[in-house]
Design a protein around this motif. Sequence first.
Motif, PDB file in Angstrom:
ATOM      1  N   LEU A 167      -4.809  12.537  -1.434  1.00  0.00           N
ATOM      2  CA  LEU A 167      -5.979  11.965  -0.750  1.00  0.00           C
ATOM      3  C   LEU A 167      -6.334  10.607  -1.324  1.00  0.00           C
ATOM      4  CD1 LEU A 167      -8.853  14.405   0.180  1.00  0.00           C
ATOM      5  CD2 LEU A 167      -7.194  13.268   1.611  1.00  0.00           C
ATOM      6  N   ARG A 168      -5.362   9.779  -1.528  1.00  0.00           N
ATOM      7  CA  ARG A 168      -5.717   8.427  -1.907  1.00  0.00           C
ATOM      8  C   ARG A 168      -4.671   7.416  -1.453  1.00  0.00           C
ATOM      9  NH1 ARG A 168      -4.173   6.885  -7.690  1.00  0.00           N
ATOM     10  NH2 ARG A 168      -2.316   8.161  -8.006  1.00  0.00           N
ATOM     11  N   THR A 169      -5.156   6.199  -1.323  1.00  0.00           N
ATOM     12  CA  THR A 169      -4.283   5.083  -0.981  1.00  0.00           C
ATOM     13  C   THR A 169      -4.202   4.214  -2.219  1.00  0.00           C
ATOM     14  OG1 THR A 169      -4.910   5.107   1.343  1.00  0.00           O
ATOM     15  CG2 THR A 169      -4.077   3.042   0.470  1.00  0.00           C
TER      16      THR A 169
ATOM     17  N   VAL B 203       0.181   5.122   0.907  1.00  0.00           N
ATOM     18  CA  VAL B 203      -0.778   6.134   1.355  1.00  0.00           C
ATOM     19  C   VAL B 203      -0.254   7.492   0.906  1.00  0.00           C
ATOM     20  CG1 VAL B 203      -1.939   7.139   3.341  1.00  0.00           C
ATOM     21  CG2 VAL B 203      -1.297   4.742   3.368  1.00  0.00           C
ATOM     22  N   ARG B 204      -1.062   8.236   0.189  1.00  0.00           N
ATOM     23  CA  ARG B 204      -0.595   9.509  -0.374  1.00  0.00           C
ATOM     24  C   ARG B 204      -1.497  10.651   0.066  1.00  0.00           C
ATOM     25  NH1 ARG B 204       0.657   7.456  -6.458  1.00  0.00           N
ATOM     26  NH2 ARG B 204       1.976   5.686  -5.840  1.00  0.00           N
ATOM     27  N   PRO B 205      -1.217  11.222   1.217  1.00  0.00           N
ATOM     28  CA  PRO B 205      -2.095  12.284   1.712  1.00  0.00           C
ATOM     29  C   PRO B 205      -2.198  13.485   0.783  1.00  0.00           C
ATOM     30  CG  PRO B 205      -0.634  11.508   3.455  1.00  0.00           C
ATOM     31  CD  PRO B 205      -0.158  10.876   2.190  1.00  0.00           C
ATOM     32  N   THR B 206      -1.139  13.825   0.056  1.00  0.00           N
ATOM     33  CA  THR B 206      -1.270  15.011  -0.795  1.00  0.00           C
ATOM     34  C   THR B 206      -2.215  14.766  -1.960  1.00  0.00           C
ATOM     35  OG1 THR B 206       0.708  14.373  -2.009  1.00  0.00           O
ATOM     36  CG2 THR B 206       0.978  16.044  -0.311  1.00  0.00           C
TER      37      THR B 206
ATOM     38  N   LEU C 286       0.836  -1.194   0.000  1.00  0.00           N
ATOM     39  CA  LEU C 286       0.000   0.000   0.000  1.00  0.00           C
ATOM     40  C   LEU C 286       0.861   1.231   0.000  1.00  0.00           C
ATOM     41  CD1 LEU C 286      -2.678  -0.184   2.799  1.00  0.00           C
ATOM     42  CD2 LEU C 286      -3.048  -0.149   0.364  1.00  0.00           C
TER      43      LEU C 286
ATOM     44  N   GLN D  22       4.414  -0.266  10.992  1.00  0.00           N
ATOM     45  CA  GLN D  22       3.238   0.428  10.479  1.00  0.00           C
ATOM     46  C   GLN D  22       3.364   0.693   9.000  1.00  0.00           C
ATOM     47  OE1 GLN D  22       0.738   1.039  12.409  1.00  0.00           O
ATOM     48  NE2 GLN D  22       1.674   0.652  14.393  1.00  0.00           N
ATOM     49  N   ILE D  23       2.270   1.135   8.425  1.00  0.00           N
ATOM     50  CA  ILE D  23       2.283   1.472   6.998  1.00  0.00           C
ATOM     51  C   ILE D  23       3.054   2.751   6.757  1.00  0.00           C
ATOM     52  CG2 ILE D  23       0.833   2.160   5.069  1.00  0.00           C
ATOM     53  CD1 ILE D  23      -1.337   0.535   6.070  1.00  0.00           C
TER      54      ILE D  23
ATOM     55  N   GLY E 132       3.763   6.233   5.564  1.00  0.00           N
ATOM     56  CA  GLY E 132       2.917   7.348   5.157  1.00  0.00           C
ATOM     57  C   GLY E 132       1.670   7.495   6.014  1.00  0.00           C
ATOM     58  N   ALA E 133       1.304   6.434   6.694  1.00  0.00           N
ATOM     59  CA  ALA E 133       0.129   6.572   7.558  1.00  0.00           C
ATOM     60  C   ALA E 133       0.606   6.977   8.934  1.00  0.00           C
ATOM     61  CB  ALA E 133      -0.635   5.256   7.624  1.00  0.00           C
ATOM     62  N   SER E 134      -0.305   7.378   9.763  1.00  0.00           N
ATOM     63  CA  SER E 134       0.137   7.886  11.061  1.00  0.00           C
ATOM     64  C   SER E 134       0.601   6.736  11.931  1.00  0.00           C
ATOM     65  CB  SER E 134      -0.998   8.617  11.741  1.00  0.00           C
ATOM     66  OG  SER E 134      -2.019   7.710  12.060  1.00  0.00           O
ATOM     67  N   ALA E 135       1.469   7.070  12.831  1.00  0.00           N
ATOM     68  CA  ALA E 135       1.931   6.050  13.773  1.00  0.00           C
ATOM     69  C   ALA E 135       1.396   6.344  15.154  1.00  0.00           C
ATOM     70  CB  ALA E 135       3.446   6.023  13.799  1.00  0.00           C
TER      71      ALA E 135
END
Lengths: 514, 867
Positions: free
Chosen positions: A120-122, A115-118, A113, A176-177, A179-182
């Motif tokens: 807004l998609r995974t 995760v791309r917050p800028t 996976l 953890q993943i 790019g996602a929060s820890a």
Amino acid sequence: MQPGRLAVVDSDALSALSAEQLQDALDAADPHAIVATAPPARVRLRSTLSDLDRPILTPGAGTDTDRPQRHVFGDVEVVLAPSLSALSALGDMADGDLDPATETYVLSDLLDLSVRPTELRTVRQGLSAYRDALATDDAPRDHSLRGSHTHLSTGLPAGYHGDWDGLTVRGTAPGQIDGASAGGATDGESAVASLALGPDGTVATTQYRRDSLGLRAIDGIGEQRARTLRDVGYATRDDLANAPIATIADLDGIARSTAPRLVERARAFDAGTVRRRTDESLPRPEPIFVDIETDGLSPSIVWLIGVLDREASPGERYRSFLVREPNEPGAALAAFCTWLESAAADRPIVAYNGDSFDVPVLTEQIERHCPEHGEFWAARRTFDPYTWAVREGNAVLPGRTNGLETVASALGFTGADAASAGADIGDDSAASVDATPLDGAEVARIYREWMADPIPENEPDWQTLEAYCEADVRALAFVYDAIDAADRTAGASPAERAGSESASETTQGRLGDF
Amino acid sequence: MSDDPHSPAERTQRGNDDHGSSDGGWSAHADVLDPDHLRERFPNYDDQIVHTQTQPAESADTVPASEVLPDDLADRLGHDLYTHQAEGIDRLREGENVAVATPTASGKTLIYALYVALCKREDPEARAIVCYPTKALARDQRESLAALYDRLGLDLEVAVYDGDTPNHRRPEIREEADVILTNAAGLNVYLAHHTQWRECFGNCALLAIDEAHAASGIHGMHVAWVLRRLRRILDFYDADPRIVCTSATIGNPAEHARRLTGEPHVVVDEDGSPHGRREIAFWKPPLEEDLGEEYSMDEYLGAVKRAGAATGEIVAHLGLHGVQTLAFSRSRQGTELTAKTVEREAGDHPASGTGGGGVADSAGGGSSGYVSVAPYHAGHGKQTRRDTEQRLQSGDLDSVISTSALELGIDVGSVDATVLAGYPGSRQSFWQRLGRSGRGTDDALSVLVGRADAIDQYVLDHPEFLFEDDVENAGGAGSSEPSSAGAYEDAVIDLGNDAVYARHLLAAASELPIDRDDERWFGAEAVPDGEGTNVEDRLDRGVTMWREAGRLVGDLDRSVRYDGPPRPEADVSMYATDSETFQVRSVDGADDLDVAPIGKDRAYREYHPGAVVLHDGTEYEVVEFEEERPQPWVTLQPIDEEVYTKTHSTKSVSDVEPRASRDLGDDWHLKFGVGTVSIHYAHYERRDVQTGDLIGDVRETGLGPIELRTQLTWVEAPKSLRETALEDVPLGDLLSEPAQYGKGQRQYTFLGGLHGAEHAMIELAPLELRLDSSEIGGLSIDPHPETGVPTWFIHDAVDGGIGYARGIYEHADSLVARTREHVAACGCDGVRGCPSCLMDVQCGNRNEPLHRPATIAILSALESRLD
């Protein structure tokens, strides 16, 4: 039927662990096989533990990468697919070699996976190619696989579960993943993941953190001290337990008054006893032991309340308050409160980590669904052994972490204790407790699936879930008794009795405890 | 009824303010900055004052308090209210949210302080929450508010609740305090425990954001989302408080308040407070050496006498004439150096025999070659700062040299004069600093000393820039400062940054489950003026992203819950856009550096291996850059040499997606959108601080490129511009091309024109927007692989964007006009421009190529099409 157990290590984690810590993790996980997420991890593993006698699986590497490799661990089939071509060949295998009656686990490194917050998609990476590989001429896109499959990937973190366009995908890697929060603190990051794969598709996951392995599992020994001890030849808890106190006291960074405590703790660690540090007593009279199951950490429903009452007549009685129909969320709560009022109104309620979770959750849910019991509930006395021992420093609990199951098991609590009492529920329970590996997250997930779509196929095996909850309640009572029985003066070392330890020496609750 | 309505929260109360200096302020020494006087008295005076502006005194415009308050409160208040204070309170009572944008020290705080008192009358359970930009300010205001309520005879508890509040006091404050003073970083973590705040939140009648203009840029984005999360929770507890945003004067108070809070506000900006006469002098330090016709940026910087040194001389001069002065310097080191300069210059000053009249309370008088001075900045300990504040207030110090730390409202009384070492970057900031001088209706003196760069030179050359709209307001009972929109920079808050949005969405989910109703807070409707930002289906996309990442469970039509590791709000770093922040450590492991963690983009740009950084007056070298760990860090080691480093970078822009565009005709286009900016900070040089000489060879940083997905504005020009821009450039004025270039002199010169246009627009952007120039960057290229034509980009330098590029797109017409005018009017010789027009100290390309005539031609062509 026995679950299959895997321990998963990756290169980053390995580089941060000492050989002794790694061995400790493997002892605790007792895996049928070890999964190395990449070739360097495999190399490091072999060189660190040269007498390793379990197979090491490394997806994505090896000599014969075009063919899938079938393994059986416990009673569970795990197929290693080192490449997309191996995956294609899986379709053929499904016809003859695999047992469609049990869940087949396909292990690869082909899915991950981003995760791309800028944006807004995974992005689910590798999914397309994966499904194409599974397709055959007659059966496009993975319909060729007979029976039920779970696709494990070393590119995803252990504990991850997703439905990727019909494919059941789970993660295996420690951590953890990207790019996602820890979340809050990141100290003591996860080093080794352990998975118990059930024949029915349930998976229980444990993550072993650096600060709970080897010497670091001992309170008061952080990275610095662990290194100091290792440098002079005390690399394991056993080494420390047998060390002369004077030698330890001479080391840099270990005060004279601290050394005896550390050695005593090492001795007590595997001896599996509770060590009281104060004279604080437990509440009276005999409490009610409670554990709840919800649909997650921010719950919308308490669907199971397990209660142990040892003063029922004629003899101790375990009860379950269960919500089978999710559209009646208050049913179990109301029944529980009614029972409590009539049978045990003046007894304290004991829940492990209840102060942070069970009690506030029950309070909020009662107010919302059966507020007529609100006042009664608000007046209950509650007691949380975790707060009492760990946060308030009244006792030191044995075990790598202060989690309930770890502590209970270090004290000697076994599945047998859970299962035998489970005779109340049904004689399948003993077997099911073993075969269905569960953890809190998995249980919540199972119920959520049921809530999302309450069709017969999704109906959980209530007996198994109730047995899981009961095992936890009995473990709680076991721990409580152990604390109660711990002799306050004889058990405490002279070092502990004399003077109070400073707050910094107290065991602080750690993120990894829950 | 006294007509002296000083706000106790913003000015020392009259009783305490008696310095005994009844000499009426500085104007008793009115000739102190008169050019004739200076020629006689000031060392080496050579007409540095290029302009003086005088603003007449204004008397107060008041309203009897009894018209606004119940009689008993009006009586106890003891004075009238200024018109804007009365209007603010009236509007609040009518149910409006109010944005108060009046100058500093005009008593804004009293508006919400009195409104709280009125709320309490009607509902004894009512509570108020006030959000400040800093903890220090909150504590300062607590004293004033408590004193006010005392005077009014009201039993209201005012308490600060922040990271320093002791644990044992917290439950009591949450449950019982009537007015809670806090900050956005605190709220970010308190919201997770909102059940503990139920009493306070459920009864909240007022939410006030003080010094709201400070919420701008990256920090502003986070504050905006924290406030939305707060309001969502207030709504959950059925509270619907009025909102007050107080700020210094900015160009867009209504829009800013709306973006910050999500609600419309009425604007109160007609200032009723009085002011004394103000003289403002514009001071241009001379070049100390002769420079040749063409010179480099470093040579230029070495030659111009630093604004700080000139400031020191001026402060010494003023101090010796009994004028108490507060000077503002750009950096902490600057304050220390300037303070030393003041002492030295005072000793050497030819002034003598000015008689008594030194600041009254200072022992020994101030006219005998001694001026007492202290530096002040956030690196000083709390006690030291308190001491300095008190000594300034009591008159014990003749002068203080400060960073922006003393710009905000901390009460230090009022000095006679303010001196600014360099234009502070925005008009709002300029007036805020000036506002520190002048007691009540006393006269005030201010001096702006220009630095060597483009924006300062622009302001010195165009002082009217600071006074626009003054003519329109001259007759009104208004301020001595411009107050209408357009005269001030806009504060920028970008709600379109998806990375920031995503983090706050996750935190919100852990506070309360999310469903369709939350479109109000997190959907497209939460972003006013969403043009150019991609907010379509934003809530759905955000939830889907996190659900697929395993952090959220459920669906929006029923409920979405958080299911990840505890405390997702801890990942919100209020000063960076992603959670990958680098810790800044000290080499001996001591944690005394006290530097907040830095974002990854900044780490690469300013803290790469080998970089020299200045912190708290000391130079450090970055000796370790560790990125691979879960918590990355850089390690600094103090160094003894006086060097600085300059980093070179190469940059590219790709995957450009326009979101808004203007077709200007003739194949000219102005566009705004998103793109991937890849910057490689690959090399750096070490240079001597004194001489600017290169030391050793160019070194490698060892870092790979950093990629940002961010917002940008760009100009696409027609290919014919390559010829037309150079039409009037004689052969001898073409730039010589470097050996490896290969496309010829004309093309290289044209590139210099594009590059100059890009630089100039970036350097002058602060004329239009409040921004930090390290947070934008540019690229000019011909042709760009995706646009296919000559193009220059101006991009936000933070991941996800920050709103500056957007602001430039919106203000393009006036920005391009001003830029062309400034570059054309620059007095520099040669064709390569100078630091006042084209050269930018932040250019990663060593300011090459630049060509002023080509730039002027290009900007003129663009300007004519923008109208």
